[in-house]
Write a protein that holds these residues in place. Sequence first.
Motif, PDB file in Angstrom:
ATOM      1  N   LYS A 223     -17.270   2.495  -4.990  1.00  0.00           N
ATOM      2  CA  LYS A 223     -16.436   3.349  -4.142  1.00  0.00           C
ATOM      3  C   LYS A 223     -15.540   2.506  -3.247  1.00  0.00           C
ATOM      4  CE  LYS A 223     -16.677   6.970  -0.615  1.00  0.00           C
ATOM      5  NZ  LYS A 223     -17.571   7.828   0.216  1.00  0.00           N
ATOM      6  N   THR A 224     -16.054   1.393  -2.745  1.00  0.00           N
ATOM      7  CA  THR A 224     -15.251   0.517  -1.893  1.00  0.00           C
ATOM      8  C   THR A 224     -14.051  -0.027  -2.652  1.00  0.00           C
ATOM      9  OG1 THR A 224     -17.129  -0.118  -0.514  1.00  0.00           O
ATOM     10  CG2 THR A 224     -15.257  -1.629  -0.559  1.00  0.00           C
ATOM     11  N   VAL A 225     -14.272  -0.398  -3.911  1.00  0.00           N
ATOM     12  CA  VAL A 225     -13.157  -0.899  -4.717  1.00  0.00           C
ATOM     13  C   VAL A 225     -12.057   0.149  -4.799  1.00  0.00           C
ATOM     14  CG1 VAL A 225     -12.431  -1.721  -6.991  1.00  0.00           C
ATOM     15  CG2 VAL A 225     -14.667  -2.388  -6.078  1.00  0.00           C
ATOM     16  N   PHE A 226     -12.451   1.398  -5.075  1.00  0.00           N
ATOM     17  CA  PHE A 226     -11.445   2.446  -5.222  1.00  0.00           C
ATOM     18  C   PHE A 226     -10.840   2.864  -3.885  1.00  0.00           C
ATOM     19  CE2 PHE A 226     -13.581   3.221  -9.392  1.00  0.00           C
ATOM     20  CZ  PHE A 226     -12.454   3.001 -10.182  1.00  0.00           C
ATOM     21  N   ASN A 227     -11.498   2.524  -2.787  1.00  0.00           N
ATOM     22  CA  ASN A 227     -10.865   2.744  -1.485  1.00  0.00           C
ATOM     23  C   ASN A 227      -9.661   1.832  -1.292  1.00  0.00           C
ATOM     24  OD1 ASN A 227     -12.628   4.749  -0.653  1.00  0.00           O
ATOM     25  ND2 ASN A 227     -13.993   3.357   0.433  1.00  0.00           N
ATOM     26  N   TYR A 228      -9.695   0.678  -1.928  1.00  0.00           N
ATOM     27  CA  TYR A 228      -8.604  -0.294  -1.823  1.00  0.00           C
ATOM     28  C   TYR A 228      -7.591  -0.141  -2.960  1.00  0.00           C
ATOM     29  CZ  TYR A 228     -10.948  -2.995   1.862  1.00  0.00           C
ATOM     30  OH  TYR A 228     -11.506  -3.407   3.049  1.00  0.00           O
ATOM     31  N   PHE A 229      -8.075   0.199  -4.135  1.00  0.00           N
ATOM     32  CA  PHE A 229      -7.210   0.281  -5.314  1.00  0.00           C
ATOM     33  C   PHE A 229      -7.473   1.610  -6.018  1.00  0.00           C
ATOM     34  CE2 PHE A 229      -7.950  -4.209  -4.515  1.00  0.00           C
ATOM     35  CZ  PHE A 229      -6.666  -4.732  -4.563  1.00  0.00           C
ATOM     36  N   PRO A 230      -6.468   2.457  -6.160  1.00  0.00           N
ATOM     37  CA  PRO A 230      -6.697   3.797  -6.729  1.00  0.00           C
ATOM     38  C   PRO A 230      -7.062   3.789  -8.209  1.00  0.00           C
ATOM     39  CG  PRO A 230      -4.351   3.409  -6.385  1.00  0.00           C
ATOM     40  CD  PRO A 230      -5.073   2.269  -5.727  1.00  0.00           C
ATOM     41  N   THR A 231      -6.675   2.749  -8.932  1.00  0.00           N
ATOM     42  CA  THR A 231      -6.958   2.679 -10.364  1.00  0.00           C
ATOM     43  C   THR A 231      -7.419   1.278 -10.737  1.00  0.00           C
ATOM     44  OG1 THR A 231      -4.722   1.976 -10.988  1.00  0.00           O
ATOM     45  CG2 THR A 231      -5.119   4.354 -10.837  1.00  0.00           C
ATOM     46  N   LYS A 232      -8.043   1.167 -11.875  1.00  0.00           N
ATOM     47  CA  LYS A 232      -8.460  -0.134 -12.381  1.00  0.00           C
ATOM     48  C   LYS A 232      -7.243  -1.027 -12.607  1.00  0.00           C
ATOM     49  CE  LYS A 232     -11.056  -2.197 -16.252  1.00  0.00           C
ATOM     50  NZ  LYS A 232     -11.761  -1.911 -17.528  1.00  0.00           N
ATOM     51  N   GLU A 233      -6.163  -0.451 -13.116  1.00  0.00           N
ATOM     52  CA  GLU A 233      -4.960  -1.233 -13.396  1.00  0.00           C
ATOM     53  C   GLU A 233      -4.352  -1.828 -12.130  1.00  0.00           C
ATOM     54  OE1 GLU A 233      -5.790   1.493 -16.652  1.00  0.00           O
ATOM     55  OE2 GLU A 233      -5.499   1.831 -14.504  1.00  0.00           O
ATOM     56  N   SER A 234      -4.423  -1.090 -11.020  1.00  0.00           N
ATOM     57  CA  SER A 234      -3.811  -1.589  -9.785  1.00  0.00           C
ATOM     58  C   SER A 234      -4.584  -2.754  -9.186  1.00  0.00           C
ATOM     59  CB  SER A 234      -3.681  -0.456  -8.757  1.00  0.00           C
ATOM     60  OG  SER A 234      -4.952   0.064  -8.404  1.00  0.00           O
ATOM     61  N   LEU A 235      -5.821  -2.981  -9.648  1.00  0.00           N
ATOM     62  CA  LEU A 235      -6.557  -4.177  -9.235  1.00  0.00           C
ATOM     63  C   LEU A 235      -5.818  -5.440  -9.640  1.00  0.00           C
ATOM     64  CD1 LEU A 235     -10.255  -3.270 -10.056  1.00  0.00           C
ATOM     65  CD2 LEU A 235      -9.514  -4.341  -7.929  1.00  0.00           C
ATOM     66  N   VAL A 236      -5.097  -5.360 -10.752  1.00  0.00           N
ATOM     67  CA  VAL A 236      -4.390  -6.523 -11.290  1.00  0.00           C
ATOM     68  C   VAL A 236      -2.924  -6.505 -10.885  1.00  0.00           C
ATOM     69  CG1 VAL A 236      -3.822  -7.801 -13.398  1.00  0.00           C
ATOM     70  CG2 VAL A 236      -5.941  -6.482 -13.271  1.00  0.00           C
ATOM     71  N   LEU A 237      -2.297  -5.357 -11.017  1.00  0.00           N
ATOM     72  CA  LEU A 237      -0.854  -5.253 -10.812  1.00  0.00           C
ATOM     73  C   LEU A 237      -0.565  -4.553  -9.494  1.00  0.00           C
ATOM     74  CD1 LEU A 237       0.167  -4.255 -14.451  1.00  0.00           C
ATOM     75  CD2 LEU A 237       0.402  -6.499 -13.361  1.00  0.00           C
ATOM     76  N   ASP A 238      -0.755  -5.290  -8.385  1.00  0.00           N
ATOM     77  CA  ASP A 238      -0.429  -4.727  -7.074  1.00  0.00           C
ATOM     78  C   ASP A 238       0.845  -5.321  -6.497  1.00  0.00           C
ATOM     79  OD1 ASP A 238      -1.514  -7.231  -6.677  1.00  0.00           O
ATOM     80  OD2 ASP A 238      -2.499  -6.712  -4.799  1.00  0.00           O
ATOM     81  N   GLN A 239       1.458  -6.256  -7.208  1.00  0.00           N
ATOM     82  CA  GLN A 239       2.676  -6.899  -6.730  1.00  0.00           C
ATOM     83  C   GLN A 239       3.821  -5.919  -6.476  1.00  0.00           C
ATOM     84  OE1 GLN A 239       3.278  -9.850  -5.711  1.00  0.00           O
ATOM     85  NE2 GLN A 239       5.507  -9.743  -5.517  1.00  0.00           N
ATOM     86  N   PRO A 240       3.996  -4.856  -7.306  1.00  0.00           N
ATOM     87  CA  PRO A 240       5.116  -3.940  -7.048  1.00  0.00           C
ATOM     88  C   PRO A 240       5.146  -3.358  -5.657  1.00  0.00           C
ATOM     89  CG  PRO A 240       4.253  -3.567  -9.246  1.00  0.00           C
ATOM     90  CD  PRO A 240       3.317  -4.538  -8.578  1.00  0.00           C
ATOM     91  N   GLU A 241       4.005  -3.294  -4.963  1.00  0.00           N
ATOM     92  CA  GLU A 241       4.015  -2.776  -3.594  1.00  0.00           C
ATOM     93  C   GLU A 241       4.845  -3.686  -2.687  1.00  0.00           C
ATOM     94  OE1 GLU A 241       0.029  -2.273  -2.283  1.00  0.00           O
ATOM     95  OE2 GLU A 241      -0.528  -0.949  -3.936  1.00  0.00           O
ATOM     96  N   ALA A 242       4.674  -5.000  -2.841  1.00  0.00           N
ATOM     97  CA  ALA A 242       5.464  -5.939  -2.041  1.00  0.00           C
ATOM     98  C   ALA A 242       6.930  -5.898  -2.453  1.00  0.00           C
ATOM     99  CB  ALA A 242       4.908  -7.348  -2.203  1.00  0.00           C
ATOM    100  N   THR A 243       7.163  -5.762  -3.761  1.00  0.00           N
ATOM    101  CA  THR A 243       8.536  -5.676  -4.254  1.00  0.00           C
ATOM    102  C   THR A 243       9.223  -4.428  -3.706  1.00  0.00           C
ATOM    103  OG1 THR A 243       7.971  -6.857  -6.283  1.00  0.00           O
ATOM    104  CG2 THR A 243       9.993  -5.562  -6.314  1.00  0.00           C
ATOM    105  N   MET A 244       8.491  -3.317  -3.670  1.00  0.00           N
ATOM    106  CA  MET A 244       9.042  -2.066  -3.147  1.00  0.00           C
ATOM    107  C   MET A 244       9.492  -2.249  -1.696  1.00  0.00           C
ATOM    108  SD  MET A 244       9.430   1.334  -3.758  1.00  0.00           S
ATOM    109  CE  MET A 244       8.170   1.951  -4.887  1.00  0.00           C
ATOM    110  N   ALA A 245       8.646  -2.832  -0.880  1.00  0.00           N
ATOM    111  CA  ALA A 245       8.983  -3.013   0.533  1.00  0.00           C
ATOM    112  C   ALA A 245      10.202  -3.915   0.695  1.00  0.00           C
ATOM    113  CB  ALA A 245       7.788  -3.599   1.278  1.00  0.00           C
ATOM    114  N   ALA A 246      10.244  -5.009  -0.078  1.00  0.00           N
ATOM    115  CA  ALA A 246      11.369  -5.937   0.027  1.00  0.00           C
ATOM    116  C   ALA A 246      12.666  -5.289  -0.452  1.00  0.00           C
ATOM    117  CB  ALA A 246      11.068  -7.198  -0.784  1.00  0.00           C
TER     118      ALA A 246
END
Length: 243
Positions: free
Chosen positions: A66-89
Amino acid sequence: MNARTVDWSAGRPARDGADRAEGLRERKKRLMRQQLSDTATEMFVERGFEAVRVAEVAAACGVSEKTVFNYFPTKESLVLDQPEATMAALRTELARPELTPVDAALRVLADELGALTAWLDGHEDPALAVTRLRRFGELVQATPALRAHQRDMTDQLVAAAAEILARRAGAGPEDPEPQIAATALLGLWPIQFRALRTHLDGTRTPAQVREAVTADVLRAAELLAAGLGSWPPAGPEPAPALP
């Protein structure tokens, strides 16, 4: 699998001075998020994305699933979270009226490339670092779920870019001009990724990799600039970018 993980955060833009003012709670959350992502990526690279359950990642980090999913909504986002930083920039740079859309995209790409090559340059074993980066790229390319997630994130980036560009031009985000401009701009990211795969060959220094990749990206950007150089038209200063 032990708790000591590879630093898979290479390529993420350097965090700004706001981090120096973060509280203890925020710092713990940030470090836990990075540990979860780094641990998951190492396990996926070693065993394959489909072969590793989220529960195993949680156990390796000493937390609940449950803690993992509190930080990452999907299994895929565990690996590919870079777009969040790209979005902000992108939101920040595209909203700057003194920059053309192409120049704004190039600034974000340059920051991301600079963070990655700086990490390579500071690594005690550059050859090992290159190998890890190449294995990460191979993981994404070989995993349909990760490729699909990457496409979904790209669609979100295109939508965000189109919204900002439309505001600058006094148009609607669904109008053809901001839509095609945003799609074309986000096409520079695959160019940079492919150039990295080509030039991260183990023979170039980080500085040489950065120079070669930048040259490829600029060649592509020149074509975009020819079409987008006068768009959006000059107008009133846009409203602040959305958070």
